[in-house]
Motif scaffolding. Sequence first.
Motif, short mmCIF file in Angstrom:
data_model
loop_
_atom_site.label_atom_id
_atom_site.label_comp_id
_atom_site.label_asym_id
_atom_site.label_seq_id
_atom_site.Cartn_x
_atom_site.Cartn_y
_atom_site.Cartn_z
N ARG A 1 0.86 -1.18 0.00
CA ARG A 1 0.00 0.00 0.00
C ARG A 1 0.90 1.23 0.00
O ARG A 1 1.65 1.46 0.94
CB ARG A 1 -0.88 -0.01 1.25
N ILE A 2 0.84 2.03 -1.09
CA ILE A 2 1.74 3.17 -1.27
C ILE A 2 0.90 4.37 -1.68
O ILE A 2 0.76 4.65 -2.87
CB ILE A 2 2.82 2.85 -2.33
N PRO A 3 0.29 5.09 -0.74
CA PRO A 3 -0.58 6.21 -1.11
C PRO A 3 0.11 7.21 -2.03
O PRO A 3 1.22 7.66 -1.76
CB PRO A 3 -0.91 6.84 0.24
N GLY A 4 -0.58 7.53 -3.13
CA GLY A 4 -0.02 8.47 -4.08
C GLY A 4 1.23 7.98 -4.78
O GLY A 4 1.89 8.74 -5.50
N GLY A 5 1.59 6.72 -4.60
CA GLY A 5 2.79 6.16 -5.24
C GLY A 5 4.08 6.72 -4.71
O GLY A 5 5.12 6.64 -5.38
N ILE B 1 5.54 19.17 -8.98
CA ILE B 1 6.13 20.18 -9.85
C ILE B 1 5.69 21.61 -9.62
O ILE B 1 6.50 22.52 -9.71
CB ILE B 1 5.88 19.84 -11.34
N ALA B 2 4.42 21.87 -9.32
CA ALA B 2 3.95 23.24 -9.48
C ALA B 2 4.01 24.08 -8.21
O ALA B 2 4.69 25.11 -8.17
CB ALA B 2 2.52 23.24 -10.02
N ASN B 3 3.33 23.67 -7.18
CA ASN B 3 3.18 24.55 -6.03
C ASN B 3 2.76 23.76 -4.81
O ASN B 3 2.65 22.53 -4.85
CB ASN B 3 2.16 25.65 -6.34
N ARG B 4 2.49 24.48 -3.75
CA ARG B 4 2.11 23.87 -2.48
C ARG B 4 0.85 23.02 -2.62
O ARG B 4 0.70 22.00 -1.94
CB ARG B 4 1.91 24.97 -1.43
N SER B 5 -0.07 23.38 -3.50
CA SER B 5 -1.32 22.65 -3.62
C SER B 5 -1.10 21.21 -4.06
O SER B 5 -1.81 20.30 -3.63
CB SER B 5 -2.26 23.36 -4.59
N GLN B 6 -0.10 20.98 -4.91
CA GLN B 6 0.18 19.60 -5.32
C GLN B 6 0.74 18.79 -4.17
O GLN B 6 0.43 17.61 -4.01
CB GLN B 6 1.13 19.59 -6.51
N ALA B 7 1.57 19.41 -3.34
CA ALA B 7 2.06 18.72 -2.14
C ALA B 7 0.91 18.38 -1.21
O ALA B 7 0.88 17.30 -0.59
CB ALA B 7 3.10 19.58 -1.43
N GLN B 8 -0.05 19.28 -1.10
CA GLN B 8 -1.21 19.02 -0.25
C GLN B 8 -2.01 17.82 -0.73
O GLN B 8 -2.55 17.05 0.07
CB GLN B 8 -2.11 20.25 -0.20
N ILE B 9 -2.10 17.65 -2.04
CA ILE B 9 -2.84 16.51 -2.58
C ILE B 9 -2.19 15.21 -2.13
O ILE B 9 -2.86 14.25 -1.73
CB ILE B 9 -2.92 16.61 -4.12
N GLN B 10 -0.87 15.14 -2.20
CA GLN B 10 -0.16 13.96 -1.71
C GLN B 10 -0.39 13.74 -0.22
O GLN B 10 -0.60 12.62 0.24
CB GLN B 10 1.34 14.10 -2.00
N GLU B 11 -0.36 14.82 0.54
CA GLU B 11 -0.58 14.71 1.98
C GLU B 11 -1.99 14.20 2.29
O GLU B 11 -2.18 13.35 3.18
CB GLU B 11 -0.36 16.07 2.65
N ILE B 12 -2.98 14.70 1.56
CA ILE B 12 -4.36 14.27 1.78
C ILE B 12 -4.53 12.81 1.39
O ILE B 12 -5.25 12.05 2.05
CB ILE B 12 -5.33 15.19 1.02
N ALA B 13 -3.88 12.39 0.32
CA ALA B 13 -3.94 10.98 -0.09
C ALA B 13 -3.46 10.08 1.05
O ALA B 13 -4.06 9.04 1.34
CB ALA B 13 -3.12 10.74 -1.35
#
Length: 584
Positions: free
Chosen positions: A91-95, A167-179
């Motif tokens: 199990r690897i959330p967000g890969g 790649i883009a900004n803090r929002s992409q990091a947040q998506i990984q964190e939420i995953a």
Amino acid sequence: MTTHDDQDTATFTLKHLGPGVGSKVEQIKANSNYLRGRIAEELAEDSSRFSEDQVQLIKFHGMYQQEDRDARQARKAAGAEKAYQFMIRSRIPGGALTAEQYLVEDELADRYGNGSLRFTTRQSIQLHGVLKGNIRTVLYNINKSLLSTLSACGDVNRNVMACPAPIANRSQAQIQEIAHKVAMHLAPRSRAYHEIWIDGEKASTVGETEEDVEPMYGPTYLTRKFKVGIAYPDDNCIDVFTQDVGLVAKVENDELVGFTVLVGGGMGTTHGKAETYPRLGTPLGDITPDQVLKTVESVLTTLRDYGDRTNRKHARLKYVVEERGIEWIRAEVESRLGTELSDPSPVHFDHVDDHLGWHQQADGRWFLGLHVVNGRVRDNLKAGLRHVVEHFRCNVRLTAWQNILLIDIPSEQRKAIEATLGEYGIAIDPSASGTYRWAMACPALPTCGLAVAEAERILPDVVKEIEAVMQEVGVGGEPISIRMTGCPNGCARPYLGDIGLVGRSKGIYNLHLGGDWGNTRQNEKFLQNVRIENIASTLRPLLALWKEERKEGETFGDFYHRLGAEELQARVAARQAQVEELHA
């Protein structure tokens, strides 16, 4: 819900099912004592396999019992037992993996597996060929690396997908964190996993009583698997419409402000059973980031309480959504949330980024996306990736297209990494993959027990034949997605591609056409029972018509969708008649 003592009778009450035993798998789960069953006892036995009931339970622990079907006939003739082996899935959330975690998986594949890694279409890693006597060692080492296999399979929430690109900004990091938060929130609480595999170590539980061990799932867990995926705006690289719950991020001024929730996606179907079908998710509503966990939990428990526990082929959330309607689902979710949902925002994708090649991250460092044919990592590719990850300590992300991203690379290391990969013959230029760049397949034969036809082993040859036809008719180099599965369950999501090939029996496939490039439109069955050797020739007149009559920028899937099956079949027949007349 019954207590554990009541479960011994294999008769229990589930909401909206009434008194009864449900399907055989429901009985097994009810009698399992929260997934313990007799796994530990059978693990200690001198045998190469688990019994039928335990085979169902070990799925929840992250593995499937399989056999080498290539060896079946020879072993049967010799009077030998089937060649049992196990696939173990992490199990690897967000890969997302650290360098150290990737290297652990790599080493375990060599020491206890068949020497290969397989990146899945859900951003996880599978180890194939593990023998029963080595399972505990493999799971112990995976957990020691701070990964887990718990709930990578089974009637629970599966691996949570998310756009992998940093790649883009803090929002992409947040998506990984939420995953990662969703994965942890929806993980089973049963202590069985740690008791059996991690030397009797006790996992944390919500309470001390047996009834509290699964506060979300209960003793019979879900009716079937449950899948969650999180997409970044205008990049549907995770096929968000195929998820039980899809979360499409809403970003304003580089800030994550919320999500549009989709429900009821799922690819699995069964040949010849009209009551089963693939389905794309339906918009449910908009939520804020802090509502994600409770919203996803509310959808999950709706499946738990209303999913079909008598017919496993009809037990996914998509059937609840389709048959009860989105308004009913919304009311049910809102009642569990205790608040109303905002109306869903329009969701539109016309782009899928495979994230291959070099890209700069927001922090100034770089990541490199590398193409992996069908996600299978072995031989020089495996050795080269191990060398780079080990020497340069770059972290890893896995994609839904079965590829790998090497991330967090300083600028000064780029040339050295390119040189190292070149020594192993690993291409960096995404265009080197040709038509295969947008192709993927499930493992199918020889290990998957559901496979009725080849997929992973045969797709490279099929793509070469299609690629040759494309060159001949003048569309060589055009992007076209090709997805192949060895059965109709849809693990490689074949019902979305420009071209979907779904196995029916040995060497025979259904041909599906007409998906869109944003993976928001389901394709349709064009022909049934096409032999493998005829796939490219069957596509030839359609590809030629695409070349001659497409609109500017029109993809093959969009061209097919615009004209439709009936019109295209008529044109193909007319063209064939002209050819026959010329040769008469």
